[in-house]
Design a protein around this motif. Structure first.
Motif, PDB file in Angstrom:
ATOM      1  N   LEU A  22      -4.877   3.337  -3.248  1.00  0.00           N
ATOM      2  CA  LEU A  22      -3.974   4.215  -3.987  1.00  0.00           C
ATOM      3  C   LEU A  22      -2.650   4.449  -3.280  1.00  0.00           C
ATOM      4  CD1 LEU A  22      -6.522   6.826  -5.336  1.00  0.00           C
ATOM      5  CD2 LEU A  22      -5.521   4.885  -6.498  1.00  0.00           C
ATOM      6  N   SER A  23      -2.605   4.189  -1.985  1.00  0.00           N
ATOM      7  CA  SER A  23      -1.362   4.441  -1.257  1.00  0.00           C
ATOM      8  C   SER A  23      -0.250   3.559  -1.801  1.00  0.00           C
ATOM      9  CB  SER A  23      -1.569   4.159   0.229  1.00  0.00           C
ATOM     10  OG  SER A  23      -0.317   4.050   0.836  1.00  0.00           O
ATOM     11  N   ARG A  24       0.957   4.119  -1.823  1.00  0.00           N
ATOM     12  CA  ARG A  24       2.049   3.347  -2.403  1.00  0.00           C
ATOM     13  C   ARG A  24       2.918   2.708  -1.341  1.00  0.00           C
ATOM     14  NH1 ARG A  24       5.408   6.326  -5.715  1.00  0.00           N
ATOM     15  NH2 ARG A  24       4.516   8.342  -5.251  1.00  0.00           N
ATOM     16  N   LYS A  25       2.535   2.854  -0.080  1.00  0.00           N
ATOM     17  CA  LYS A  25       3.293   2.177   0.969  1.00  0.00           C
ATOM     18  C   LYS A  25       2.407   1.109   1.603  1.00  0.00           C
ATOM     19  CE  LYS A  25       6.721   5.518   2.125  1.00  0.00           C
ATOM     20  NZ  LYS A  25       7.282   6.412   3.121  1.00  0.00           N
ATOM     21  N   LEU A  26       2.966  -0.085   1.767  1.00  0.00           N
ATOM     22  CA  LEU A  26       2.180  -1.227   2.221  1.00  0.00           C
ATOM     23  C   LEU A  26       1.532  -0.982   3.569  1.00  0.00           C
ATOM     24  CD1 LEU A  26       4.299  -4.331   1.274  1.00  0.00           C
ATOM     25  CD2 LEU A  26       2.008  -3.774   0.526  1.00  0.00           C
ATOM     26  N   LEU A  27       2.323  -0.505   4.513  1.00  0.00           N
ATOM     27  CA  LEU A  27       1.840  -0.379   5.886  1.00  0.00           C
ATOM     28  C   LEU A  27       0.701   0.627   5.959  1.00  0.00           C
ATOM     29  CD1 LEU A  27       2.588  -1.821   8.406  1.00  0.00           C
ATOM     30  CD2 LEU A  27       4.071   0.047   9.041  1.00  0.00           C
ATOM     31  N   ASP A  77      11.315  -5.804   3.276  1.00  0.00           N
ATOM     32  CA  ASP A  77      11.451  -4.409   2.891  1.00  0.00           C
ATOM     33  C   ASP A  77      10.155  -3.660   3.203  1.00  0.00           C
ATOM     34  OD1 ASP A  77      12.247  -2.084   1.870  1.00  0.00           O
ATOM     35  OD2 ASP A  77      12.241  -2.694  -0.237  1.00  0.00           O
ATOM     36  N   ILE A  78      10.045  -3.174   4.441  1.00  0.00           N
ATOM     37  CA  ILE A  78       8.787  -2.557   4.855  1.00  0.00           C
ATOM     38  C   ILE A  78       8.593  -1.205   4.176  1.00  0.00           C
ATOM     39  CG2 ILE A  78       7.454  -1.767   6.828  1.00  0.00           C
ATOM     40  CD1 ILE A  78       9.191  -3.560   8.529  1.00  0.00           C
ATOM     41  N   ASP A  79       9.668  -0.497   4.005  1.00  0.00           N
ATOM     42  CA  ASP A  79       9.552   0.850   3.457  1.00  0.00           C
ATOM     43  C   ASP A  79       9.374   0.843   1.951  1.00  0.00           C
ATOM     44  OD1 ASP A  79       9.801   2.004   5.895  1.00  0.00           O
ATOM     45  OD2 ASP A  79      11.988   1.966   5.836  1.00  0.00           O
ATOM     46  N   HIS A  80       9.268  -0.358   1.408  1.00  0.00           N
ATOM     47  CA  HIS A  80       9.184  -0.454  -0.043  1.00  0.00           C
ATOM     48  C   HIS A  80       8.064   0.421  -0.578  1.00  0.00           C
ATOM     49  CE1 HIS A  80       9.459  -2.164  -3.999  1.00  0.00           C
ATOM     50  NE2 HIS A  80       8.161  -2.385  -3.988  1.00  0.00           N
ATOM     51  N   GLN A  81       8.410   1.259  -1.542  1.00  0.00           N
ATOM     52  CA  GLN A  81       7.407   2.119  -2.135  1.00  0.00           C
ATOM     53  C   GLN A  81       7.102   1.615  -3.533  1.00  0.00           C
ATOM     54  OE1 GLN A  81       8.323   6.114  -1.436  1.00  0.00           O
ATOM     55  NE2 GLN A  81       6.334   6.869  -2.081  1.00  0.00           N
ATOM     56  N   MET A  82       5.806   1.374  -3.788  1.00  0.00           N
ATOM     57  CA  MET A  82       5.429   0.897  -5.113  1.00  0.00           C
ATOM     58  C   MET A  82       5.806   1.944  -6.152  1.00  0.00           C
ATOM     59  SD  MET A  82       3.543  -1.890  -4.567  1.00  0.00           S
ATOM     60  CE  MET A  82       2.864  -2.670  -3.133  1.00  0.00           C
ATOM     61  N   PRO A  83       6.227   1.531  -7.337  1.00  0.00           N
ATOM     62  CA  PRO A  83       6.532   2.514  -8.374  1.00  0.00           C
ATOM     63  C   PRO A  83       5.264   3.204  -8.852  1.00  0.00           C
ATOM     64  CG  PRO A  83       6.635   0.302  -9.257  1.00  0.00           C
ATOM     65  CD  PRO A  83       6.462   0.157  -7.792  1.00  0.00           C
TER      66      PRO A  83
END
Lengths: 177, 474
Positions: A22-27, A77-83
């Motif tokens: 469910l987390s929207r950040k990859l890392l 783009d590491i900080d990319h946040q999923m919509p």
């Protein structure tokens, strides 16, 4: 005591896997995944499969998660946040998950699992002997087939990544601005 | 273990030897000689294929993990023939497109590794080997689908294929774990004995089935098919539509008919429904396609539905009709894909509209396409008619008349869109038809084998009898 540890581990695995999905950040997802894999190793230690536990720790928690994190760091783009997904989709997916879980729990409550005798000792000797034993109960053939699988997959990866000299592209998408 | 026993694994060892020789050739040949790998590969695989037909043996190895008998031997040999035709047809493409980019040998190596996976899958004695074989047969194909990686569509096909395949194998694995949980064994022979037919086993089997159905592209699992076929190189699409599907059908046949008798009621009902859905949806979607690769993809989906008809009877006739149909379908579909590949390689055109007036400029190619399409549609006296006929006989003898009626209606629908292509080629006049295309010698050889197969299987009645006799024990 064992039961308590089992339930703690299960709770950790369930919550961390949910958070990982469910987390929207990859890392963050990758880090939660690390937690899941480590907790699974805990299961193996709990039932006395020390070798499997160690393999789980080194290969999955150690190797694969590090690889995943590396590849995330290599993306631009590491900080990319999923919509945030649509509510309708969340509702449908959630309903399906709940339905699946209910069905599963109902099935498992019948306790249709059959009991399998675990091998008495699972020390390195036994593991090695079983792994490379060509006769009954041994796993030599799957072991070798896995090595062919790895070879084939490596060739596949190389051929996709290989530099090309000439480029012959006629696809319309490429030409579109 | 005796060394002579390894001869049981002759098919696998031969293919492994071929793979290793070509790998060494790739390493030691200098850049300019690399295109020599194509004839070398074809020759080596031809020898392997010819030797594969000889001396069928029966036995087990590795404590039952590997088993073989006459029928399994036949399945492998059929797959061999298919792969040989695919790589024959790919020869010209490899020389023209791959050789300048220095990616010839990898193409063959990946196809063969995938084939090796299918061998192990068909010969598997336990679920672990089934799964490993499934993976080994799937993963290299993902790389093959993305082979023209600079074309967006090809890369997209590769991504789509590997994501769907990953999901499918995860579901399969879940199914295997449920089956193991319920029966406590991986070994197929024990699995049949330990099964009690409870709901946990049913769920496990459904999950397992989903993974295999993905490879056969049965209807709820078919969404990847048209996109991947359209994006992937034509030879890879041909490989997916015939070899990949054939191997999955064979393993499903072995598992359902050989080892899971208790679940018979369940899977007959499931397959009854899936066969209807697959035939109808595949055919209806095929009607709307203008791109030939997509059309052939949906036609392949519909044909998968016809194959499922054979599963309605787990007797000897069901098995024989499935294998015979696969053999016929192999020649017909590969011929159609071969023509599409020739035209696409030389002109880049792949729409039905582009084929208008093809007969005037390319009479021989049009004739091959005509035979292939008529065989796919099932028009006598071509082989495709008998393939469908035996499947329908199986359904009728099992007493499913409604299913039979729907299947016949579907045959008529499929005839319509196959005839659309024929009309475009023969009856339509075009102001600027495609120029004369001269196919290379390898492609020609491949097409000749296909046509010979289509015609000969329609005439020779002994083939079905031979397969029928082999199907006595699975």
């Amino acid at each position: 005591m064992e039961k308590i540890i089992f339930y703690i581990l299960s709770a950790v695995i369930l919550s961390l896997s949910l958070m990982s999905v469910l987390s929207r950040k990859l890392l963050r997802s990758a880090v939660y995944l690390f937690g899941v894999l480590t907790a699974i190793a805990g299961f193996y230690f709990l039932i006395g499969y020390h070798f499997l536990g160690a393999v789980q720790l080194t290969v999955y928690a150690g190797g694969i998660v590090v690889l995943i994190i590396f590849s995330i760091l290599l993306t631009h783009d590491i900080d990319h946040q999923m919509p945030t997904p649509d509510w309708s989709r969340v509702a449908v997916a959630g309903a399906l998950c709940v339905a699946g879980a209910v069905m599963f729990v109902q099935l498992l409550q019948g306790s249709l699992f059959s009991r399998v005798e675990a091998p008495e000792q699972s020390d390195l000797n036994t593991v090695g002997n079983t792994l490379l034993n060509p006769g009954g109960g041994g796993y030599l053939l799957p072991f070798e087939v896995v090595s062919i699988l790895l070879l084939a997959v490596m060739i596949g990866a190389i051929v996709i990544a290989k530099q090309r000299h000439s480029v012959d592209d006629s696809s319309p998408e490429k030409q579109a601005p | 273990m005796n060394w002579d026993d390894l001869l049981l694994m002759r098919h696998e060892l031969q293919l492994l030897a071929v793979i290793l020789i070509v790998t060494c050739a790739e390493i030691y040949l200098s850049g300019r000689d690399k295109s020599r790998i194509i004839p070398l590969s074809l020759a080596l695989f031809g020898i392997h294929m010819a030797a594969g037909w000889l001396w069928p043996v029966e036995g087990e190895l590795f404590g039952g993990m590997y088993r073989t008998n006459g029928l399994i031997h036949l399945m492998k040999s059929i797959l061999d023939v298919g792969v040989f035709i695919v790589i024959l047809q790919a020869g010209g493409w490899a020389r023209k497109q791959l050789a300048p980019e220095n990616r010839v040998s990898e193409f063959f190596l990946l196809i063969w590794s995938s084939l090796l996976g299918m061998y192990y899958m068909v010969s598997a004695g336990d679920l672990l080997m089934v799964f490993l074989g499934l993976e080994l047969s799937t993963l290299p194909v993902a790389a093959l689908a993305a082979y023209e990686v600079l074309k967006m569509r090809s890369a997209e096909a590769g991504i789509k294929f590997i994501l769907t395949a990953g999901l499918a194998s995860a579901v399969t694995l879940m199914g295997i774990s449920l089956l193991y949980g319920s029966t406590g064994t991986f070994v197929l022979a024990d699995l049949g004995k330990q099964m009690q037919g409870n709901s946990l086993e049913a769920l496990g089997f459904i999950f397992f089935f989903a993974g295999v159905a993905f490879k056969i592209s049965l209807v709820p699992f078919h969404f990847w098919t048209p996109d991947v076929y359209e994006g992937a190189p034509v030879s890879v699409a041909a490989y997916l539509s015939v070899i990949s599907k054939g191997a999955a059908v064979f393993i499903l046949m072995i598992l359902l008919m050989g080892f899971a008798p208790l679940l018979t009621d369940l899977w007959v009902n499931v397959l009854y429904l899936l066969a209807i859905l697959t035939m109808t949806i595949g055919n209806l979607f095929a009607l709307r396609q203008r791109n030939l690769k997509r059309l052939l993809a949906y036609s392949a989906v519909a044909q998968a539905g016809f194959i499922m008809l054979g599963f309605m009877s787990s007797q000897q006739d069901g098995k024989a009709s499935i294998i015979y149909f696969m053999l016929v379908y192999l020649f017909s579909n590969l011929a159609a894909f071969g023509v599409v590949q020739t035209i696409e390689m030389h002109t880049g055109k792949e729409d039905i509209g582009d084929y208008e007036g093809l007969y005037r400029t390319n009479p021989r190619l049009s004739l091959v396409m005509l035979l292939a399409l008529f065989s796919l549609a099932g028009i006598p006296p071509l082989a495709g008619f008998f393939g469908k006929f035996f499947l329908f006989m199986t359904v009728a003898s099992a007493g499913y008349y409604l299913l039979l009626t729907i299947a016949v209606i579907n045959t008529v629908i499929s005839l319509y869109y196959y005839l659309l292509i024929v009309r475009a080629m023969f009856l339509r006049k075009s102001d600027n038809p495609l120029p004369l295309v001269t196919s290379d010698g390898w492609m020609r050889a491949g097409l000749v084998i296909c046509v010979a197969g289509i015609v000969a299987l329609g005439v020779a009645s002994g083939v079905y009898d031979a397969i029928y006799a082999l199907c006595a024990h699975l």
